[in-house]
Design a protein around this motif. Structure first.
Motif, mmCIF file in Angstrom:
data_model
loop_
_atom_site.group_PDB
_atom_site.id
_atom_site.type_symbol
_atom_site.label_atom_id
_atom_site.label_comp_id
_atom_site.label_asym_id
_atom_site.label_seq_id
_atom_site.Cartn_x
_atom_site.Cartn_y
_atom_site.Cartn_z
ATOM 1 N N LEU A 35 30.901 6.576 -54.078
ATOM 2 C CA LEU A 35 30.315 7.391 -53.597
ATOM 3 C C LEU A 35 31.288 8.559 -53.233
ATOM 4 C CD1 LEU A 35 28.883 6.373 -49.635
ATOM 5 C CD2 LEU A 35 27.759 7.561 -52.132
ATOM 6 N N SER A 36 32.266 8.582 -53.402
ATOM 7 C CA SER A 36 33.257 9.642 -53.941
ATOM 8 C C SER A 36 34.193 10.277 -55.283
ATOM 9 C CB SER A 36 35.100 9.134 -53.108
ATOM 10 O OG SER A 36 35.771 8.286 -53.787
ATOM 11 N N VAL A 37 33.271 9.235 -55.702
ATOM 12 C CA VAL A 37 33.443 9.412 -56.986
ATOM 13 C C VAL A 37 32.768 10.309 -57.638
ATOM 14 C CG1 VAL A 37 33.294 8.816 -59.534
ATOM 15 C CG2 VAL A 37 35.029 7.963 -57.624
ATOM 16 N N MET A 38 31.392 9.682 -57.249
ATOM 17 C CA MET A 38 30.072 10.558 -57.241
ATOM 18 C C MET A 38 29.698 11.790 -56.563
ATOM 19 S SD MET A 38 27.410 7.544 -56.533
ATOM 20 C CE MET A 38 25.600 8.744 -56.933
ATOM 21 N N ALA A 39 31.073 12.304 -55.510
ATOM 22 C CA ALA A 39 30.660 13.354 -54.847
ATOM 23 C C ALA A 39 31.306 14.560 -56.111
ATOM 24 C CB ALA A 39 31.379 13.307 -53.717
ATOM 25 N N GLN A 40 32.578 13.525 -57.124
ATOM 26 C CA GLN A 40 33.507 14.857 -56.942
ATOM 27 C C GLN A 40 32.496 15.163 -58.894
ATOM 28 O OE1 GLN A 40 37.047 11.909 -58.553
ATOM 29 N NE2 GLN A 40 37.643 12.958 -55.785
ATOM 30 N N ASP A 41 31.612 13.839 -58.931
ATOM 31 C CA ASP A 41 30.802 14.543 -59.915
ATOM 32 C C ASP A 41 29.836 15.693 -59.800
ATOM 33 O OD1 ASP A 41 32.658 12.412 -61.791
ATOM 34 O OD2 ASP A 41 30.942 11.649 -61.388
ATOM 35 N N GLN A 42 28.981 15.361 -59.034
ATOM 36 C CA GLN A 42 27.959 15.886 -58.436
ATOM 37 C C GLN A 42 28.777 17.589 -57.969
ATOM 38 O OE1 GLN A 42 24.675 15.254 -58.113
ATOM 39 N NE2 GLN A 42 24.384 17.120 -57.988
#
Length: 112
Positions: A35-42
């Motif tokens: 989820l944290s990696v996805m937040a950075q990607d977002q």
């Protein structure tokens, strides 16, 4: 004699499951990291979408990727909520060792 072996087998399997108990927080840690990696990607995709100099194709690709990330994020959040719900179920977690339950209760009490 067979009845004694079966009883010993059941007792041993219960004992082994108690030793294999893992708190839900550490079990969902990989999902939270994702989820944290996805937040950075977002965040990166949002920046790309807000740029005026991006081509229409690049913006469309970023938009599709953003929608896919949002769907995956929602699924991960549901999975985490389900795991926490299962951890609260006495039917599923009846074999948890007492010391783990006490340490998690103490940990929750220390939260602000």
């Amino acid at each position: 004699m067979n009845l004694k072996r079966i009883a010993c087998g059941i007792a041993a399997s219960c004992l082994l499951s108690v030793q294999a108990y893992q708190p839900v927080e550490s079990g969902v840690l990989p999902l939270q990291e994702r989820l944290s990696v996805m937040a950075q990607d977002q965040k990166r995709l949002d920046e790309q979408l807000s740029r005026e100099d991006s081509s229409a194709e690049a913006r469309a690709l970023a938009w599709r990727r953003s929608k896919a990330l949002a769907a995956e994020r929602e699924q991960l959040e549901r999975d985490i909520a389900q795991a926490k719900s299962w951890a609260q179920s006495p039917l599923l977690m009846h074999a948890a060792p007492v010391r783990v339950e006490l340490s998690s209760a103490a940990h929750e009490g220390s939260k602000p």
